[in-house]
Scaffold this motif. Structure first.
Motif, mmCIF file in Angstrom:
data_model
loop_
_atom_site.group_PDB
_atom_site.id
_atom_site.type_symbol
_atom_site.label_atom_id
_atom_site.label_comp_id
_atom_site.label_asym_id
_atom_site.label_seq_id
_atom_site.Cartn_x
_atom_site.Cartn_y
_atom_site.Cartn_z
ATOM 1 N N THR A 283 21.694 45.845 46.249
ATOM 2 C CA THR A 283 22.936 45.942 46.990
ATOM 3 C C THR A 283 23.923 46.474 45.931
ATOM 4 O OG1 THR A 283 24.650 44.947 48.038
ATOM 5 C CG2 THR A 283 23.294 43.728 46.637
ATOM 6 N N ARG A 284 24.779 47.259 46.535
ATOM 7 C CA ARG A 284 25.907 47.802 45.777
ATOM 8 C C ARG A 284 27.219 46.992 45.872
ATOM 9 N NH1 ARG A 284 27.201 52.529 47.805
ATOM 10 N NH2 ARG A 284 28.500 53.105 46.161
ATOM 11 N N ASN A 285 27.269 45.714 46.695
ATOM 12 C CA ASN A 285 28.171 44.920 46.597
ATOM 13 C C ASN A 285 28.759 44.348 45.255
ATOM 14 O OD1 ASN A 285 29.998 42.548 47.074
ATOM 15 N ND2 ASN A 285 29.453 42.938 49.303
ATOM 16 N N PRO A 286 30.092 44.531 45.036
ATOM 17 C CA PRO A 286 30.241 44.108 43.656
ATOM 18 C C PRO A 286 30.177 42.495 43.292
ATOM 19 C CG PRO A 286 32.383 44.926 44.627
ATOM 20 C CD PRO A 286 31.061 45.311 45.485
ATOM 21 N N TYR A 287 30.192 41.821 44.462
ATOM 22 C CA TYR A 287 30.080 40.639 44.426
ATOM 23 C C TYR A 287 28.848 39.909 44.402
ATOM 24 C CZ TYR A 287 34.937 41.565 45.132
ATOM 25 O OH TYR A 287 36.218 42.225 45.281
ATOM 26 N N ALA A 288 27.876 40.939 44.607
ATOM 27 C CA ALA A 288 26.520 40.401 44.612
ATOM 28 C C ALA A 288 25.827 39.488 43.374
ATOM 29 C CB ALA A 288 25.429 41.290 45.122
ATOM 30 N N GLN A 289 26.531 40.205 42.069
ATOM 31 C CA GLN A 289 25.854 39.383 41.009
ATOM 32 C C GLN A 289 26.402 37.908 40.770
ATOM 33 O OE1 GLN A 289 24.441 41.876 38.200
ATOM 34 N NE2 GLN A 289 23.916 39.681 37.370
ATOM 35 N N HIS A 290 27.666 37.730 40.943
ATOM 36 C CA HIS A 290 28.151 36.416 40.603
ATOM 37 C C HIS A 290 28.891 35.809 41.899
ATOM 38 C CE1 HIS A 290 27.530 37.464 36.321
ATOM 39 N NE2 HIS A 290 28.359 38.630 36.495
ATOM 40 N N GLY A 291 28.630 36.042 42.823
ATOM 41 C CA GLY A 291 29.139 35.346 44.156
ATOM 42 C C GLY A 291 30.294 36.122 44.540
ATOM 43 N N PRO A 292 30.797 35.823 45.841
ATOM 44 C CA PRO A 292 31.775 36.260 46.532
ATOM 45 C C PRO A 292 33.306 35.436 46.062
ATOM 46 C CG PRO A 292 30.518 35.385 48.037
ATOM 47 C CD PRO A 292 29.712 35.249 46.977
ATOM 48 N N PRO A 293 34.250 36.123 46.209
ATOM 49 C CA PRO A 293 35.412 34.988 45.743
ATOM 50 C C PRO A 293 35.830 34.090 46.816
ATOM 51 C CG PRO A 293 36.058 37.196 46.250
ATOM 52 C CD PRO A 293 34.723 37.118 46.447
ATOM 53 N N LYS A 294 36.444 33.139 46.427
ATOM 54 C CA LYS A 294 36.837 32.142 47.483
ATOM 55 C C LYS A 294 38.097 32.637 48.197
ATOM 56 C CE LYS A 294 34.204 28.106 46.499
ATOM 57 N NZ LYS A 294 33.932 28.343 45.072
ATOM 58 N N THR A 295 39.041 33.175 47.498
ATOM 59 C CA THR A 295 40.097 33.947 48.033
ATOM 60 C C THR A 295 40.106 35.281 48.212
ATOM 61 O OG1 THR A 295 41.406 33.778 45.818
ATOM 62 C CG2 THR A 295 41.794 31.905 47.227
ATOM 63 N N HIS A 296 41.237 36.039 48.408
ATOM 64 C CA HIS A 296 41.189 37.522 48.105
ATOM 65 C C HIS A 296 40.701 37.589 46.673
ATOM 66 C CE1 HIS A 296 42.844 41.446 47.332
ATOM 67 N NE2 HIS A 296 42.505 41.411 48.719
ATOM 68 N N PRO A 297 39.852 38.710 46.485
ATOM 69 C CA PRO A 297 39.511 38.862 45.154
ATOM 70 C C PRO A 297 40.682 39.097 44.002
ATOM 71 C CG PRO A 297 39.003 40.542 46.393
ATOM 72 C CD PRO A 297 39.276 39.597 47.453
ATOM 73 N N SER A 298 42.116 39.529 44.558
ATOM 74 C CA SER A 298 42.976 39.452 43.667
ATOM 75 C C SER A 298 43.615 38.273 43.348
ATOM 76 C CB SER A 298 44.222 40.448 44.132
ATOM 77 O OG SER A 298 44.789 39.778 45.062
ATOM 78 N N ALA A 299 43.370 37.177 43.932
ATOM 79 C CA ALA A 299 43.980 35.773 43.980
ATOM 80 C C ALA A 299 45.486 35.847 43.647
ATOM 81 C CB ALA A 299 43.365 35.114 42.755
ATOM 82 N N GLY A 300 46.031 36.986 44.268
ATOM 83 C CA GLY A 300 47.607 37.171 44.415
ATOM 84 C C GLY A 300 48.149 37.323 42.865
ATOM 85 N N LEU A 301 47.390 37.577 41.892
ATOM 86 C CA LEU A 301 47.826 37.341 40.492
ATOM 87 C C LEU A 301 48.553 38.838 40.161
ATOM 88 C CD1 LEU A 301 44.853 35.935 38.562
ATOM 89 C CD2 LEU A 301 47.390 35.201 38.330
ATOM 90 N N SER A 302 47.965 39.852 40.862
ATOM 91 C CA SER A 302 48.667 41.039 40.649
ATOM 92 C C SER A 302 48.356 42.097 41.753
ATOM 93 C CB SER A 302 48.042 41.672 39.346
ATOM 94 O OG SER A 302 48.371 43.222 39.218
ATOM 95 N N TYR A 303 49.437 42.834 42.102
ATOM 96 C CA TYR A 303 49.172 43.654 43.325
ATOM 97 C C TYR A 303 49.331 45.186 42.828
ATOM 98 C CZ TYR A 303 49.932 39.348 45.758
ATOM 99 O OH TYR A 303 49.985 38.327 46.084
ATOM 100 N N ILE A 304 49.135 45.634 41.628
ATOM 101 C CA ILE A 304 49.047 46.974 41.367
ATOM 102 C C ILE A 304 47.595 47.275 41.377
ATOM 103 C CG2 ILE A 304 51.165 46.885 39.800
ATOM 104 C CD1 ILE A 304 49.398 46.658 37.196
ATOM 105 N N ARG A 305 47.432 48.646 41.780
ATOM 106 C CA ARG A 305 46.091 48.881 42.119
ATOM 107 C C ARG A 305 45.508 49.820 41.011
ATOM 108 N NH1 ARG A 305 45.860 50.390 48.374
ATOM 109 N NH2 ARG A 305 44.141 51.365 47.784
ATOM 110 N N THR A 306 46.179 50.082 40.095
ATOM 111 C CA THR A 306 45.294 50.818 39.106
ATOM 112 C C THR A 306 46.230 50.683 37.546
ATOM 113 O OG1 THR A 306 44.785 52.973 38.028
ATOM 114 C CG2 THR A 306 46.719 53.170 39.689
#
Lengths: 458, 389
Positions: A283-306
């Motif tokens: 699978t090419r899902n980035p969360y396949a290796q260590h499991g999906p996140p519980k919240t949004h993957p940013s966890a609200g820590l940062s909203y910058i995209r790059t």
């Protein structure tokens, strides 16, 4: 679904700040498991905040007004220079407001935002030796940040999702797995058989259609789901029983399981054995290796995209590298297997393995040697590169394996350390202090003993 | 002190500064009287030398000072110009939040937004509720009951109307709020509404046992424009202590005995009822949060404003001659009795005079003893008396 119309007061309440406070999250699994959470450090905070942190205006704080049920005690809320609280209960049965300081996570957030790092998807290579980590993408990329997906597209878009209704099997303990089987899976046997019937019918129709096309015949009548017999389903199950990949795909689609990364190396057992090596589909899902996140993957820590932006220096102009930050060595490398722990902006990070500047065998690197003489521990400049939130809700910061010396000097200079790098430091404008001026202009006024002709010169 | 060291020791300034002989003399005379003759010349020489040196120093200092003073106006001009240039920069804050603004200048009516902002909607923990309050409760959130803002607003308006009308009819209002921090609120609203306030413990029995507890309290009789009237000392000495005509209680839970006394004495009460309070304790409930000072200040402010309006209306009408209230019965009785007594006294005196045949009370005036001519002369002056008369 049309929303129910509400009274004006109800509409106001729904838009109010009190109602917009999110419900508290469950505490981190590790801390919840231990009845009394004891960390190695007494200043360590929990892995992620569970409550919303609130603050108030300085005027209102003096009155104890935090917008809650009652004014909070002034003694414990007015002295802090970081007025942040987390409210555990607006009112309790004891008629008190239950609150604690929320400055720990609040300041961590501020410090992290100062780094200017975007949150990226977890890297597929956790201890990557390669210099470039091309696997990391921003969690806000449109194609992987989607939750509003129709039920029929869920299986198709499995590589782009981070939220699944089913569990991530690799992260479950055996007990949890058994419980899940008994409570969630077994009652759905008939539903699964119906699901298989649909699959069989679709498969039959597709093959028939293909065959008809190949032979230039008319399309045969469609096989309906109802016409599939139970015997056919049993036969199909027997067929796929030995084909793990197909079976996993079917089960995963039915239960909406989070994707699993197949093990990267095949054990010798499997190679030697007679049975076919069948693994879960890649699978090419980035969360396949260590499991999906519980919240949004940013966890609200940062909203910058790059992180591909350039910093500008008032004197030296645009900078090639981002500003390096000072990190504290929390624990030097103890052995070949334990990398050093660094504290960056309040988060613990590990130094990079392999041959790099942080990992020199020679010389007195603070990462290898603990110096008990140093007040507050050793510090060194590092260049944070990537940040991602893992499935436990912990923030992982990956640092670059080298720091640009020039960037480090510029960073030092900006906080007043070190000499001027390229040019001369700006000249200090000599200012006459008030005291000097006052003394100068007051020579004619009376000066005690001197009025009587007694000088203190000699 | 040895005189030959004088110059060295006391430096140049003494000698250089316009060497006023008297001060020198005084100095010397206070210190020593035995000057050695041979040293006088040396002293003079030294003095002259240091005088020239000091004079040069002084000139330099004066020049430096002049330069700086000369530089000052231009700097000052620059400063003023800079200030003028930059004073338009930045933002202007037109309305800033001041916590005590709601106490100093409360609104006449509380909108739903005001009530929400003042945390009036936050009730108590759901387990502490009084089911009698269910009609005021909108729902629950974060384990507390949420009081309906519409209910609060409607009940607040009703209570404000009650307070206004009681004030208009000249009633005595008592504002009670004896929780910590409610003192400024209670005193301010009492000040606005021209009412009494209580921010300490209610002494039990002040209504039901007032004759004992409030004995000797000061009273006064006022007219419709609130001016104190004299001549009622006898009545005030005898009359009973007064009770309020309306009691506004900001925290009914702590004032059960007071509210009970009011109920016994049929005094209407207005109270803030939180979700854990019994609404039947007060006559006019205002369902709201009674713990937050901001909520209490808003509700008390609206009631205080209502009282203020009532007093204003009453005084304006009094100026027009309209008096809505009636004089208390005991005062009317007293006034009637006094009038009757005065009349009876006068009648008795008249009767006595007639019986004795004596002069009346007025006694003799000078005019009674004068001739008519003299009276006329007195009235119009001596020249005014007609000659033919």
């Amino acid at each position: 679904m049309a929303s129910r119309s509400v009274s004006p007061g109800g509409a106001l309440l729904r838009a109010s700040r009190m109602f917009s406070m999110p419900a508290p999250l469950p505490p981190p699994a590790q801390e919840a498991a231990q009845a009394t959470f004891r960390s190695h450090s007494d200043t360590a905070t929990s892995a992620y905040p569970t409550h919303q942190v609130i603050t108030t205006l300085s005027h209102a704080r003096k009155e104890g007004d935090w917008g809650l049920k009652r004014p909070l005690p002034l003694r414990s809320t007015t002295k802090s220079s970081t007025p942040m609280l987390r409210i555990k209960g607006i009112d309790t049965i004891e008629q008190i407001t239950d609150y604690t300081s929320g400055a720990d996570h609040g300041l961590s957030l501020l410090k992290f935002q100062e780094l200017g790092l975007p949150i990226s998807t977890p890297s597929s290579r956790i201890s990557s030796l390669s210099r470039s980590d091309s696997g990391a993408r921003s969690v806000f990329d449109d194609d992987i940040d989607c939750t509003d997906i129709a039920a029929k597209d869920r299986a198709k878009l499995v590589d782009q999702r981070w939220r699944f209704s089913g569990p991530w099997l690799a992260g479950m303990s055996p007990g949890d797995f058994k419980k899940y089987l008994a409570e969630k899976v077994r009652p759905r046997r008939t539903a699964f058989r119906n699901f298989l019937k649909e699959k069989i019918a679709r498969g039959l129709n597709e093959t028939a259609k293909e065959r008809a096309l190949d032979r230039a015949e008319e399309e045969p009548p469609e096989v309906t789901v109802e016409s599939i017999l139970d015997e056919q389903v049993t036969e199909y199950l027997r067929e796929v029983r030995n084909q793990n990949a197909i079976l996993y795909q079917l089960v995963g689609e039915f239960l909406d399981l989070a994707p699993l990364k197949p093990p990267s190396d095949i054990t010798s057992d499997q190679l030697m054995g007679n049975q076919r090596v069948t693994l879960a589909p890649d699978t090419r899902n980035p969360y396949a290796q260590h499991g999906p996140p519980k919240t949004h993957p940013s966890a609200g820590l940062s909203y910058i995209r790059t992180g591909a932006y350039m910093e500008n220096h008032p004197v030296y102009g645009p900078q090639k590298e981002h500003k390096p930050v000072e990190a504290r060595v929390l624990r030097p490398r103890s052995s070949q297997h334990h990398s050093a722990k660094l504290g960056i902006a309040g988060f613990v990070s590990e130094s990079q393995a392999g041959d790099n500047i942080h990992n020199q065998k020679s010389g007195k690197s603070p990462l290898r040697h603990f110096d008990p003489e140093l007040q507050g521990g050793a510090k060194l400049y590092v260049q944070p590169e990537l940040a991602s939130v893992d499935s436990d809700g912990k923030l992982r910061i990956k640092i670059k394996d080298s720091v640009d010396l020039e960037a480090e000097l510029v960073a030092r200079e900006l906080i007043g350390e070190g000499e001027g790098l390229f040019g001369q430091q700006p000249k200090q404008v000599e200012e006459v202090s008030k005291e000097t001026l006052r003394r100068h202009y007051s020579t004619k006024t009376s000066r005690g003993a001197q009025d009587y002709g007694i000088s203190m010169d000699s | 002190m040895i005189i030959r060291n004088f110059g060295v020791r006391h430096g140049r300034q003494v000698l250089s500064a316009p060497p006023s002989a008297p001060s020198c003399l005084r100095l010397l005379s206070t210190q020593t009287t035995t000057a050695v003759a041979g040293n006088e010349a040396a002293v003079e020489q030294l003095a002259a030398l240091s005088a020239t040196h000091a004079a040069r120093e002084a000139r330099l200092a004066a020049k430096r000072q002049e330069r700086e003073i000369a530089a000052m106006p231009s700097k000052f001009k620059k400063f003023i110009a800079y200030q003028k240039e930059t004073e338009k920069l930045g933002s202007e804050i037109e309305r800033r939040y001041l916590p005590d603004e709601i106490i100093r200048n409360p609104p006449h009516d509380a909108s739903l937004e005001d009530l929400l902002a003042a945390q009036c909607h936050m009730g108590h923990h759901v387990s502490r509720w009084n089911p009698a309050n269910s009609r005021y409760i909108y729902g629950q959130r974060s384990d507390i009951h949420i009081i309906s803002l519409e209910q609060t607003a409607a009940h607040l308006r009703r209570a404000a109307r009650v307070v206004e009308e009681v004030a208009y009819y000249g009633g005595l209002i008592l504002f009670v709020g004896n929780r910590k921090g409610q003192m400024p609120i209670v005193t301010r609203m009492a000040e606005m509404a021209g009412a009494c306030h209580l921010f300490q413990k209610w002494t039990p029995g002040c209504i039901t046992n007032k004759d004992v507890l409030l004995q000797g309290g000061q009273l006064k009789i006022v007219d419709e424009t609130d001016r104190e009237l004299q001549g009622f000392d006898e009545h005030l000495r005898d009359c009973r202590p007064v009770t309020p005509d309306l009691v506004v209680c900001l925290n009914p839970l702590e004032n059960y005995s007071m509210l009970r006394e009011c109920a016994v004495a049929t005094i209407p009460t207005v109270g803030i009822v939180d979700t854990d309070a019994d609404p039947s304790w007060v006559t006019y409930q205002i369902p709201a949060n009674d713990d937050s000072l901001r909520s209490v200040a808003l509700i008390a402010g609206v009631l205080g404003r209502a009282g203020e309006r009532g007093q204003q209306r009453r005084l304006e009408d009094a100026k027009q001659g309209v008096v809505a209230w009636q004089t208390p019965k005991d005062v009317t009785t007293f006034v009637n009795r006094v009038n009757k007594n005065i009349k009876a006294e006068a009648a008795a005196k008249e009767k006595k005079r007639l019986a004795e045949g004596g002069p009346d009370d007025n006694g003799l005036k000078p005019a009674d003893l004068m001739t008519e001519e003299e009276v006329l002369a007195e009235m119009f002056g001596p020249g005014a008396v007609p000659s033919k008369y």
